[in-house]
Scaffold this motif. Sequence first.
Motif, PDB file in Angstrom:
ATOM      1  N   LYS A 271       0.918  -1.103   0.076  1.00  0.00           N
ATOM      2  CA  LYS A 271      -0.028  -0.052  -0.103  1.00  0.00           C
ATOM      3  C   LYS A 271       0.925   1.036  -0.008  1.00  0.00           C
ATOM      4  CE  LYS A 271      -3.114  -2.523   2.842  1.00  0.00           C
ATOM      5  NZ  LYS A 271      -3.789  -2.797   4.186  1.00  0.00           N
ATOM      6  N   SER A 272       1.996   1.168  -0.297  1.00  0.00           N
ATOM      7  CA  SER A 272       3.010   2.302  -0.341  1.00  0.00           C
ATOM      8  C   SER A 272       3.674   2.612  -1.498  1.00  0.00           C
ATOM      9  CB  SER A 272       4.089   1.849   0.561  1.00  0.00           C
ATOM     10  OG  SER A 272       5.236   0.932   0.309  1.00  0.00           O
ATOM     11  N   THR A 273       4.628   3.625  -1.482  1.00  0.00           N
ATOM     12  CA  THR A 273       5.417   4.102  -2.817  1.00  0.00           C
ATOM     13  C   THR A 273       6.115   3.112  -3.036  1.00  0.00           C
ATOM     14  OG1 THR A 273       5.488   6.187  -1.234  1.00  0.00           O
ATOM     15  CG2 THR A 273       6.471   6.375  -3.535  1.00  0.00           C
ATOM     16  N   TYR A 274       6.466   2.158  -2.560  1.00  0.00           N
ATOM     17  CA  TYR A 274       7.263   1.086  -3.033  1.00  0.00           C
ATOM     18  C   TYR A 274       6.653   0.477  -4.296  1.00  0.00           C
ATOM     19  CZ  TYR A 274      10.075  -3.341  -2.855  1.00  0.00           C
ATOM     20  OH  TYR A 274      10.805  -4.522  -2.918  1.00  0.00           O
ATOM     21  N   VAL A 275       5.567   0.017  -4.367  1.00  0.00           N
ATOM     22  CA  VAL A 275       4.722  -0.562  -5.357  1.00  0.00           C
ATOM     23  C   VAL A 275       4.940   0.443  -6.513  1.00  0.00           C
ATOM     24  CG1 VAL A 275       2.451  -1.060  -6.381  1.00  0.00           C
ATOM     25  CG2 VAL A 275       2.870  -1.306  -3.974  1.00  0.00           C
ATOM     26  N   VAL A 276       4.892   1.789  -6.541  1.00  0.00           N
ATOM     27  CA  VAL A 276       5.069   2.656  -7.495  1.00  0.00           C
ATOM     28  C   VAL A 276       6.372   2.621  -8.175  1.00  0.00           C
ATOM     29  CG1 VAL A 276       5.143   5.146  -8.303  1.00  0.00           C
ATOM     30  CG2 VAL A 276       3.323   4.374  -6.568  1.00  0.00           C
ATOM     31  N   ARG A 277       7.581   2.657  -7.328  1.00  0.00           N
ATOM     32  CA  ARG A 277       8.773   2.577  -7.744  1.00  0.00           C
ATOM     33  C   ARG A 277       8.983   1.232  -8.440  1.00  0.00           C
ATOM     34  NH1 ARG A 277       7.908   6.745  -7.357  1.00  0.00           N
ATOM     35  NH2 ARG A 277       8.996   8.507  -5.979  1.00  0.00           N
ATOM     36  N   ARG A 278       8.752   0.256  -7.905  1.00  0.00           N
ATOM     37  CA  ARG A 278       8.977  -1.114  -8.678  1.00  0.00           C
ATOM     38  C   ARG A 278       8.435  -0.941 -10.031  1.00  0.00           C
ATOM     39  NH1 ARG A 278       9.681  -7.542  -6.796  1.00  0.00           N
ATOM     40  NH2 ARG A 278      10.430  -8.124  -8.920  1.00  0.00           N
ATOM     41  N   GLU A 279       7.201  -0.578 -10.203  1.00  0.00           N
ATOM     42  CA  GLU A 279       6.477  -0.571 -11.367  1.00  0.00           C
ATOM     43  C   GLU A 279       7.382   0.251 -12.301  1.00  0.00           C
ATOM     44  OE1 GLU A 279       2.345   0.988 -12.425  1.00  0.00           O
ATOM     45  OE2 GLU A 279       2.216  -0.881 -11.449  1.00  0.00           O
ATOM     46  N   THR A 283       9.199  -1.005 -15.699  1.00  0.00           N
ATOM     47  CA  THR A 283       8.706  -0.477 -16.909  1.00  0.00           C
ATOM     48  C   THR A 283       9.873  -0.077 -17.709  1.00  0.00           C
ATOM     49  OG1 THR A 283       6.381  -0.418 -15.997  1.00  0.00           O
ATOM     50  CG2 THR A 283       7.032   1.079 -18.059  1.00  0.00           C
ATOM     51  N   PHE A 284      10.762   0.879 -16.934  1.00  0.00           N
ATOM     52  CA  PHE A 284      11.787   1.489 -17.771  1.00  0.00           C
ATOM     53  C   PHE A 284      12.839   0.456 -18.237  1.00  0.00           C
ATOM     54  CE2 PHE A 284      15.405   4.923 -17.662  1.00  0.00           C
ATOM     55  CZ  PHE A 284      15.059   5.229 -18.693  1.00  0.00           C
ATOM     56  N   ALA A 285      13.106  -0.580 -17.513  1.00  0.00           N
ATOM     57  CA  ALA A 285      13.883  -1.671 -17.942  1.00  0.00           C
ATOM     58  C   ALA A 285      13.482  -2.286 -19.262  1.00  0.00           C
ATOM     59  CB  ALA A 285      14.076  -2.679 -17.077  1.00  0.00           C
ATOM     60  N   LYS A 286      12.030  -2.486 -19.127  1.00  0.00           N
ATOM     61  CA  LYS A 286      11.585  -3.107 -20.631  1.00  0.00           C
ATOM     62  C   LYS A 286      11.426  -1.960 -21.820  1.00  0.00           C
ATOM     63  CE  LYS A 286       8.134  -5.793 -18.296  1.00  0.00           C
ATOM     64  NZ  LYS A 286       6.676  -5.856 -17.901  1.00  0.00           N
ATOM     65  N   VAL A 287      11.549  -0.700 -21.389  1.00  0.00           N
ATOM     66  CA  VAL A 287      11.789   0.408 -22.607  1.00  0.00           C
ATOM     67  C   VAL A 287      13.156   0.387 -22.963  1.00  0.00           C
ATOM     68  CG1 VAL A 287      11.789   2.903 -22.898  1.00  0.00           C
ATOM     69  CG2 VAL A 287      10.051   2.054 -21.795  1.00  0.00           C
ATOM     70  N   LEU A 288      14.044   0.285 -22.146  1.00  0.00           N
ATOM     71  CA  LEU A 288      15.518   0.058 -22.481  1.00  0.00           C
ATOM     72  C   LEU A 288      15.706  -0.925 -23.530  1.00  0.00           C
ATOM     73  CD1 LEU A 288      17.337   1.351 -19.320  1.00  0.00           C
ATOM     74  CD2 LEU A 288      16.729   2.759 -21.347  1.00  0.00           C
ATOM     75  N   TRP A 289      15.095  -2.129 -22.865  1.00  0.00           N
ATOM     76  CA  TRP A 289      15.291  -3.191 -24.039  1.00  0.00           C
ATOM     77  C   TRP A 289      14.970  -3.275 -25.011  1.00  0.00           C
ATOM     78  CZ3 TRP A 289      18.250  -7.684 -23.278  1.00  0.00           C
ATOM     79  CH2 TRP A 289      17.851  -8.831 -24.084  1.00  0.00           C
ATOM     80  N   GLN A 290      13.596  -2.639 -25.345  1.00  0.00           N
ATOM     81  CA  GLN A 290      12.906  -2.659 -26.614  1.00  0.00           C
ATOM     82  C   GLN A 290      13.659  -1.548 -27.233  1.00  0.00           C
ATOM     83  OE1 GLN A 290       8.923  -1.552 -25.601  1.00  0.00           O
ATOM     84  NE2 GLN A 290       8.608  -3.660 -24.611  1.00  0.00           N
ATOM     85  N   ALA A 323      12.041  10.992 -17.904  1.00  0.00           N
ATOM     86  CA  ALA A 323      13.139  12.105 -17.369  1.00  0.00           C
ATOM     87  C   ALA A 323      13.101  11.337 -15.893  1.00  0.00           C
ATOM     88  CB  ALA A 323      12.615  13.220 -17.670  1.00  0.00           C
ATOM     89  N   ALA A 324      11.763  11.165 -15.018  1.00  0.00           N
ATOM     90  CA  ALA A 324      11.848  10.694 -13.959  1.00  0.00           C
ATOM     91  C   ALA A 324      12.334   9.320 -13.638  1.00  0.00           C
ATOM     92  CB  ALA A 324      10.184  10.765 -13.400  1.00  0.00           C
ATOM     93  N   MET A 325      12.389   8.512 -14.860  1.00  0.00           N
ATOM     94  CA  MET A 325      12.774   7.161 -14.727  1.00  0.00           C
ATOM     95  C   MET A 325      14.374   7.284 -14.765  1.00  0.00           C
ATOM     96  SD  MET A 325      10.021   5.594 -14.309  1.00  0.00           S
ATOM     97  CE  MET A 325       9.564   7.035 -13.755  1.00  0.00           C
TER      98      MET A 325
END
Length: 391
Positions: A271-279, A283-290, A323-325
């Motif tokens: 229920k915390s910001t942890y969920v947001v940061r992990r997501e 997601t950014f790792a997938k963007v970089l891979w693609q 940019a945030a990522m």
Amino acid sequence: MSSSNWPDFKTVLATGVVAAGVTFAVLKTKQKHPSGDADPEAAALADITRLADQFGLDVAGGVVRRSSSRFCLGVEHGDYNGTELFGVGTDRYIWVGYKPNASKRVRLYSANFPGDGVIEFEVGKVPPPLSKEVADSWARFPYGVDYILNQNGLKTQQGFDAVVVGNIPGGGMSRSASLTLNLLLTMLELNHLTLKEDFQTIELSQAVENIYIGSPCGQLDQIMIYYAKEGMGTHYNPATKSIKHVPLGAGGRDLRVVSLDTGTVRPGLEKSTYVVRREECDTFAKVLWQDGFEVRCLGDVKDEATFQKVKAKFGADSDGGNAAMCERLDYIYHAQRRFYEMMAAWTSGDIAAVGRIFRQDGHGLRDAYKISGPELETMCDIVRTVPGVLG
């Protein structure tokens, strides 16, 4: 510790779980138990006995299992980003006093959650994962352990009575991982179940939180608690799933790690910001891979050329959120570089350097990973005015 210190119980200090004392990482003054007793273990046993009698649970002559908490020295949030990890166990524990009963029913009471009363269920018959009726109850942990064991072909058949007592603070020191590990080892023992390999203990404990509870935690907490060893730091390399215990150098014999609580309400990782940061990081790792980068997780960005190339390509993309990522990547990248410097300082016993690097990491978490808060920063600023405080 001899069994004579624990009347009417056989003590089981499970291999790897207990960091007895962790003398390099504890405040040497005696801690006061909420009951006023200066000996937390004696007070915990007294509480287990008293509460078992009060709630009609039969644990007399049973077993007490103790599991510790943890303190991470690096890399924070590194587990789900694929970095190496380093931390220590602490002298804050969860004690579970338990004994098998003559049924298939599990009955547990927690001194830390008295409002939930006695939790009772039949083994193998628990609510499904993410059930709303247990979302705010500590019962989701024993339910989750039973569920995950059975889902992995480890059939639970033995009921038991248990009382849980703990002095781990309510947030930030991995109380949920400690409880999950303790219950997992308890149910494995009572049901005479064995795992194919030791690290499966970590994976099953993580699965309880990921699958049953809905917390997207990595494995940092479980590893640092389960493999904690007195007088040592624990180094985990995810590339090889290897554990190495690293002694603190002679120059650090006076080091004490003190944890302070801001008093803010922490609802749990799910229920915390942890969920947001992990997501965000996944997601950014997938963007970089693609985009052609050899990156499966942000921890794969280890050289300056790749780091600068990612920043040049995505650092100005404020509209797309990249940019945030890049800020999240900035923390992970520099934290990895600090990690090896910190390990060298730990090994040599240069605690001033350990403290300095640890504070640099705190700045990164605040400024790039964006997970700090005014209460925490204010508390840190005040504490650092005390002579001898490092970090």
